[in-house]
Write a protein that holds these residues in place. Structure first.
Motif, PDB file in Angstrom:
ATOM      1  N   ILE A 108     -56.422  39.693  41.264  1.00  0.00           N
ATOM      2  CA  ILE A 108     -55.113  39.315  40.736  1.00  0.00           C
ATOM      3  C   ILE A 108     -54.354  40.551  40.273  1.00  0.00           C
ATOM      4  O   ILE A 108     -53.145  40.691  40.511  1.00  0.00           O
ATOM      5  CB  ILE A 108     -55.273  38.319  39.577  1.00  0.00           C
ATOM      6  N   TRP A 109     -55.048  41.459  39.613  1.00  0.00           N
ATOM      7  CA  TRP A 109     -54.408  42.688  39.146  1.00  0.00           C
ATOM      8  C   TRP A 109     -53.877  43.501  40.329  1.00  0.00           C
ATOM      9  O   TRP A 109     -52.767  44.028  40.288  1.00  0.00           O
ATOM     10  CB  TRP A 109     -55.398  43.523  38.342  1.00  0.00           C
ATOM     11  N   TYR A 110     -54.666  43.563  41.410  1.00  0.00           N
ATOM     12  CA  TYR A 110     -54.246  44.319  42.589  1.00  0.00           C
ATOM     13  C   TYR A 110     -52.999  43.712  43.216  1.00  0.00           C
ATOM     14  O   TYR A 110     -52.051  44.419  43.585  1.00  0.00           O
ATOM     15  CB  TYR A 110     -55.376  44.355  43.619  1.00  0.00           C
ATOM     16  N   ILE A 111     -52.969  42.373  43.305  1.00  0.00           N
ATOM     17  CA  ILE A 111     -51.805  41.707  43.884  1.00  0.00           C
ATOM     18  C   ILE A 111     -50.566  41.957  43.034  1.00  0.00           C
ATOM     19  O   ILE A 111     -49.470  42.220  43.544  1.00  0.00           O
ATOM     20  CB  ILE A 111     -52.064  40.194  44.023  1.00  0.00           C
ATOM     21  N   SER A 112     -50.749  41.881  41.714  1.00  0.00           N
ATOM     22  CA  SER A 112     -49.600  42.078  40.826  1.00  0.00           C
ATOM     23  C   SER A 112     -49.065  43.498  40.890  1.00  0.00           C
ATOM     24  O   SER A 112     -47.874  43.739  40.702  1.00  0.00           O
ATOM     25  CB  SER A 112     -49.991  41.747  39.385  1.00  0.00           C
ATOM     26  N   GLN A 113     -49.955  44.461  41.177  1.00  0.00           N
ATOM     27  CA  GLN A 113     -49.509  45.847  41.264  1.00  0.00           C
ATOM     28  C   GLN A 113     -48.783  46.133  42.573  1.00  0.00           C
ATOM     29  O   GLN A 113     -47.946  47.022  42.648  1.00  0.00           O
ATOM     30  CB  GLN A 113     -50.711  46.797  41.120  1.00  0.00           C
ATOM     31  N   ARG A 114     -49.108  45.382  43.620  1.00  0.00           N
ATOM     32  CA  ARG A 114     -48.447  45.597  44.910  1.00  0.00           C
ATOM     33  C   ARG A 114     -46.997  45.137  44.869  1.00  0.00           C
ATOM     34  O   ARG A 114     -46.111  45.794  45.382  1.00  0.00           O
ATOM     35  CB  ARG A 114     -49.189  44.831  46.011  1.00  0.00           C
ATOM     36  N   ASP A 115     -46.772  44.008  44.268  1.00  0.00           N
ATOM     37  CA  ASP A 115     -45.419  43.452  44.205  1.00  0.00           C
ATOM     38  C   ASP A 115     -44.719  43.963  42.944  1.00  0.00           C
ATOM     39  O   ASP A 115     -45.269  43.880  41.853  1.00  0.00           O
ATOM     40  CB  ASP A 115     -45.501  41.927  44.171  1.00  0.00           C
ATOM     41  N   LYS A 116     -43.530  44.513  43.113  1.00  0.00           N
ATOM     42  CA  LYS A 116     -42.751  45.010  41.984  1.00  0.00           C
ATOM     43  C   LYS A 116     -41.495  44.156  41.840  1.00  0.00           C
ATOM     44  O   LYS A 116     -40.409  44.555  42.258  1.00  0.00           O
ATOM     45  CB  LYS A 116     -42.384  46.482  42.198  1.00  0.00           C
ATOM     46  N   PRO A 117     -41.630  42.976  41.294  1.00  0.00           N
ATOM     47  CA  PRO A 117     -40.473  42.084  41.193  1.00  0.00           C
ATOM     48  C   PRO A 117     -39.478  42.563  40.153  1.00  0.00           C
ATOM     49  O   PRO A 117     -39.827  43.291  39.221  1.00  0.00           O
ATOM     50  CB  PRO A 117     -41.098  40.745  40.791  1.00  0.00           C
ATOM     51  N   VAL A 118     -38.230  42.144  40.337  1.00  0.00           N
ATOM     52  CA  VAL A 118     -37.175  42.415  39.369  1.00  0.00           C
ATOM     53  C   VAL A 118     -36.683  41.069  38.865  1.00  0.00           C
ATOM     54  O   VAL A 118     -36.179  40.248  39.628  1.00  0.00           O
ATOM     55  CB  VAL A 118     -36.016  43.214  40.004  1.00  0.00           C
ATOM     56  N   TYR A 119     -36.833  40.847  37.567  1.00  0.00           N
ATOM     57  CA  TYR A 119     -36.444  39.587  36.950  1.00  0.00           C
ATOM     58  C   TYR A 119     -35.148  39.758  36.157  1.00  0.00           C
ATOM     59  O   TYR A 119     -34.970  40.748  35.451  1.00  0.00           O
ATOM     60  CB  TYR A 119     -37.541  39.084  36.013  1.00  0.00           C
ATOM     61  N   LEU A 120     -34.253  38.799  36.315  1.00  0.00           N
ATOM     62  CA  LEU A 120     -33.045  38.769  35.515  1.00  0.00           C
ATOM     63  C   LEU A 120     -33.329  37.861  34.315  1.00  0.00           C
ATOM     64  O   LEU A 120     -33.448  36.650  34.458  1.00  0.00           O
ATOM     65  CB  LEU A 120     -31.867  38.238  36.329  1.00  0.00           C
ATOM     66  N   MET A 121     -33.448  38.485  33.150  1.00  0.00           N
ATOM     67  CA  MET A 121     -33.802  37.723  31.962  1.00  0.00           C
ATOM     68  C   MET A 121     -32.654  36.807  31.530  1.00  0.00           C
ATOM     69  O   MET A 121     -32.839  35.636  31.244  1.00  0.00           O
ATOM     70  CB  MET A 121     -34.190  38.675  30.827  1.00  0.00           C
ATOM     71  N   ASP A 122     -31.458  37.362  31.475  1.00  0.00           N
ATOM     72  CA  ASP A 122     -30.258  36.589  31.161  1.00  0.00           C
ATOM     73  C   ASP A 122     -29.058  37.527  31.258  1.00  0.00           C
ATOM     74  O   ASP A 122     -29.221  38.745  31.418  1.00  0.00           O
ATOM     75  CB  ASP A 122     -30.330  35.971  29.771  1.00  0.00           C
ATOM     76  N   PHE A 123     -27.865  36.975  31.167  1.00  0.00           N
ATOM     77  CA  PHE A 123     -26.653  37.799  31.207  1.00  0.00           C
ATOM     78  C   PHE A 123     -25.577  37.121  30.380  1.00  0.00           C
ATOM     79  O   PHE A 123     -25.668  35.940  30.024  1.00  0.00           O
ATOM     80  CB  PHE A 123     -26.164  38.024  32.647  1.00  0.00           C
ATOM     81  N   ALA A 124     -24.538  37.882  30.062  1.00  0.00           N
ATOM     82  CA  ALA A 124     -23.416  37.361  29.286  1.00  0.00           C
ATOM     83  C   ALA A 124     -22.121  37.925  29.851  1.00  0.00           C
ATOM     84  O   ALA A 124     -22.071  39.091  30.250  1.00  0.00           O
ATOM     85  CB  ALA A 124     -23.557  37.739  27.806  1.00  0.00           C
ATOM     86  N   VAL A 125     -21.090  37.107  29.905  1.00  0.00           N
ATOM     87  CA  VAL A 125     -19.779  37.542  30.389  1.00  0.00           C
ATOM     88  C   VAL A 125     -18.804  37.604  29.222  1.00  0.00           C
ATOM     89  O   VAL A 125     -18.979  36.929  28.205  1.00  0.00           O
ATOM     90  CB  VAL A 125     -19.233  36.605  31.490  1.00  0.00           C
ATOM     91  N   PHE A 126     -17.777  38.422  29.378  1.00  0.00           N
ATOM     92  CA  PHE A 126     -16.775  38.597  28.332  1.00  0.00           C
ATOM     93  C   PHE A 126     -15.790  37.437  28.338  1.00  0.00           C
ATOM     94  O   PHE A 126     -15.189  37.131  29.366  1.00  0.00           O
ATOM     95  CB  PHE A 126     -16.026  39.916  28.552  1.00  0.00           C
ATOM     96  N   GLU A 127     -15.664  36.788  27.201  1.00  0.00           N
ATOM     97  CA  GLU A 127     -14.669  35.733  27.035  1.00  0.00           C
ATOM     98  C   GLU A 127     -13.519  36.312  26.219  1.00  0.00           C
ATOM     99  O   GLU A 127     -13.674  36.586  25.026  1.00  0.00           O
ATOM    100  CB  GLU A 127     -15.271  34.523  26.328  1.00  0.00           C
ATOM    101  N   PRO A 128     -12.361  36.539  26.843  1.00  0.00           N
ATOM    102  CA  PRO A 128     -11.260  37.212  26.145  1.00  0.00           C
ATOM    103  C   PRO A 128     -10.689  36.377  25.006  1.00  0.00           C
ATOM    104  O   PRO A 128     -10.649  35.141  25.093  1.00  0.00           O
ATOM    105  CB  PRO A 128     -10.215  37.403  27.256  1.00  0.00           C
ATOM    106  N   PRO A 129     -10.249  37.021  23.941  1.00  0.00           N
ATOM    107  CA  PRO A 129      -9.595  36.289  22.846  1.00  0.00           C
ATOM    108  C   PRO A 129      -8.265  35.716  23.314  1.00  0.00           C
ATOM    109  O   PRO A 129      -7.677  36.175  24.301  1.00  0.00           O
ATOM    110  CB  PRO A 129      -9.403  37.366  21.774  1.00  0.00           C
ATOM    111  N   GLU A 130      -7.786  34.724  22.590  1.00  0.00           N
ATOM    112  CA  GLU A 130      -6.568  34.021  22.994  1.00  0.00           C
ATOM    113  C   GLU A 130      -5.354  34.942  23.044  1.00  0.00           C
ATOM    114  O   GLU A 130      -4.464  34.767  23.880  1.00  0.00           O
ATOM    115  CB  GLU A 130      -6.295  32.851  22.042  1.00  0.00           C
ATOM    116  N   ASP A 131      -5.297  35.934  22.137  1.00  0.00           N
ATOM    117  CA  ASP A 131      -4.115  36.801  22.117  1.00  0.00           C
ATOM    118  C   ASP A 131      -4.102  37.804  23.261  1.00  0.00           C
ATOM    119  O   ASP A 131      -3.147  38.564  23.404  1.00  0.00           O
ATOM    120  CB  ASP A 131      -4.001  37.526  20.772  1.00  0.00           C
TER     121      ASP A 131
END
Length: 536
Positions: free
Chosen positions: A107-130
């Motif tokens: 299992i350790w060997y398999i996990s070392q072969r694959d180098k996945p990239v995970y997107l944990m979360d993201f946030a977008v800018f919500e502009p103020p009303e003015d």
């Protein structure tokens, strides 16, 4: 706007559309075809850390039990286990704790072969009303600049109505202050303040969502095409949030609206050489110093499309983050399209009166289509099912043979159906014409371009961050589910077309399930009623 929901079907044929008893069109997807599209390597990879801890736990219990049987005499245990291996029984039944050790190593060997990239979360800018302006307020500001002719103002008004941009999009305070009669503030300090407001808001929300300490960030990438101050934007973020002194920071400028995916690729390559690391990407643009003040129509288009916006994305290659990540990066393809008319179709320069701006060519939709064709040619084998690949290959073979025999008739190329391998599309909201063109060329349904049209209407063209506004709409209001694939497509100056495919792992924001169809239809009708012509 009519929407065509995608539903599971037991149909054995490959027809995409069927009629319900009520006469409605349904987009059918065979269950067997959905099963064949599952990326089982990614599925296993998500649960690999849990399997690892289970195996290690069992291994630990077995070793302690074996030591207990030998009164914790380690030498006696080793001697006994060596003798066990020499028994005539099948080895697999006599290895005991050693079998679990072998399993853990595998299992350790398999996990070392694959180098996945995970997107944990993201946030977008919500502009103020003015910050938000409607069309009348924007045209009022344009008139108060004192530099536009009556013909230019009429042109701006027409293009604004045709652009697909809604009546409440964001402009920076340096420009909106013109509504009060004050002159526009185009200073470096005003531009820096705009970037601070957008970036800090996004980053703060992204860190809060993921529970990430700023000092845990190992890699920082900020992309902004038109504003590159000194100190850099990355330095501003590092100092604001107190990041570590050894954080790897990169500032990308001049890369256009596709820079968001360029940043993702840069982080992906860096994470490959930095195990157990966390990366932060900030995609934004700056308008304070980039309002065009001339009267050439090729430049005036930028004043009707571009708006303030930004996004912060947190990525990780820690395999223990797999189970709590939102998305996993499956594929990313970059294409630099080179032709006589591609390099100058989005070009920052000065007009004949020395007014600086970004000139947009009328050929931009055509160039974008050709660039996308090359990009999808490379992406297709990773995304499309075998049946679509065979059809595409046969079409290419027929066209090649026709060319060899000098056949003079027209043979249309086969356009592969990417809907068979992708569930949701984030098409860069570069303009109404761009979205219309891709919808037609890829034979997409109105639902497939729903996120793009909503983003263009609600936020305008926010440059590199637009695809993240679309991703936010898809995951919160279109029923994004675990196991579904999302494709992002972005275009940029140069001319570039970049694409990525993400696999949804978790989606805690799937609460609306696409219930916003009526609102979006109303939005689309407003755009259509304003002017049925497409933006050039």
């Amino acid at each position: 706007m009519a929407t065509i929901p995608r539903v599971d079907s037991t149909a054995s044929d490959l027809n995409d559309f069927a009629d319900t008893p009520e006469g409605k069109k349904i987009y059918n997807v065979s269950k067997s075809r959905l099963l064949s599209l599952v990326d089982w390597v990614s599925v296993i990879g998500v649960y690999l850390p849990i399997l690892w801890f289970i195996v290690v736990g069992i291994l630990s219990v077995q070793i302690v039990r074996t030591l207990y049987d030998h009164r914790f005499d380690f030498s006696s245990m080793i001697s006994s286990e060596i003798n066990v291996i020499e028994l005539s029984k099948p080895v697999v039944f006599d290895l005991g704790w050693k079998s679990m050790l072998i399993s853990a190593l595998v299992i350790w060997y398999i996990s070392q072969r694959d180098k996945p990239v995970y997107l944990m979360d993201f946030a977008v800018f919500e502009p103020p009303e003015d910050w938000k302006l409607n069309h009348d307020e924007l045209m009022d500001i344009m008139g108060k600049q004192g530099c536009f002719t009556e013909d230019s103002l009429n042109f701006l008004s027409r293009m604004l109505q045709q652009s697909g941009v809604g009546p409440a999009t964001a402009w920076p305070p340096g420009i909106t202050k013109c509504l009060t009669g004050a002159p526009a503030d185009r200073s470096a300090e005003a531009a820096r303040k705009e970037s601070e407001t957008v970036m800090y808001s996004c980053v703060r929300n992204a860190l809060k969502k993921t529970g990430t300490n700023p000092k845990d960030i190992d890699i920082l990438v900020v992309n902004c095409s038109l504003f590159s101050p000194t100190p850099s934007l990355t330095s501003m973020v590092i100092n604001e949030f107190g990041m570590r002194s050894d954080v790897s920071a990169y500032n990308l400028a001049g890369m256009g609206c596709s820079a968001g995916l360029i940043s993702v690729e840069l982080v992906k390559n860096m994470l490959a050489g930095k195990p157990n690391s966390v990366a932060l990407i900030v995609s934004t643009e700056n308008l304070t110093q980039n309002l065009y003040h001339g009267n050439e129509r090729g430049f005036l288009l930028q004043n009707t499309l571009f708006r303030c916006g930004g996004a912060a994305i947190i990525l990780s290659n820690k395999w223990t983050d797999a189970h709590r990540a939102n998305l996993k990066l499956l594929h990313l393809v970059r294409t630099q399209y080179v032709s006589e008319d591609s390099f100058g179709c989005v070009f920052e320069t000065e007009d004949n009166d020395k007014h600086r701006g970004v000139r947009l060519s009328k050929d931009i939709v055509k160039v974008a289509g050709r660039a996308m064709e090359k990009n999808f040619t490379s992406l297709g084998p990773y995304v499309l099912p075998v049946t679509e690949q065979l059809k595409t290959g046969f079409s290419m073979l027929v066209r090649y043979l026709a060319k060899k025999v000098k056949y003079t008739g027209k043979i249309n190329p086969y356009i592969p159906d990417f809907k068979r391998g992708v569930d949701h599309f984030c098409i860069h909201a570069g303009g109404r014409g761009v979205i219309d063109g891709i919808e037609k060329n890829l034979s997409l349904t109105p639902r497939h371009v729903e996120a793009s049209r909503h983003t263009l209407y609600t936020y305008g063209n926010t440059s590199s961050s637009s695809i993240w506004y679309e991703m936010e709409y898809i995951r919160s209001r279109m029923g994004l589910r675990s196991g579904q694939r999302v494709m992002q497509v972005a275009f940029g100056s140069g001319f570039k077309c970049n694409s990525s495919v993400w696999l949804c792992i978790n989606n805690s924001k799937n609460v609306a399930g696409g219930s916003n169809q009526v609102e979006l239809a109303r939005t689309s009708n407003k755009i259509s009623d304003a002017n049925p012509k497409k933006n050039q």
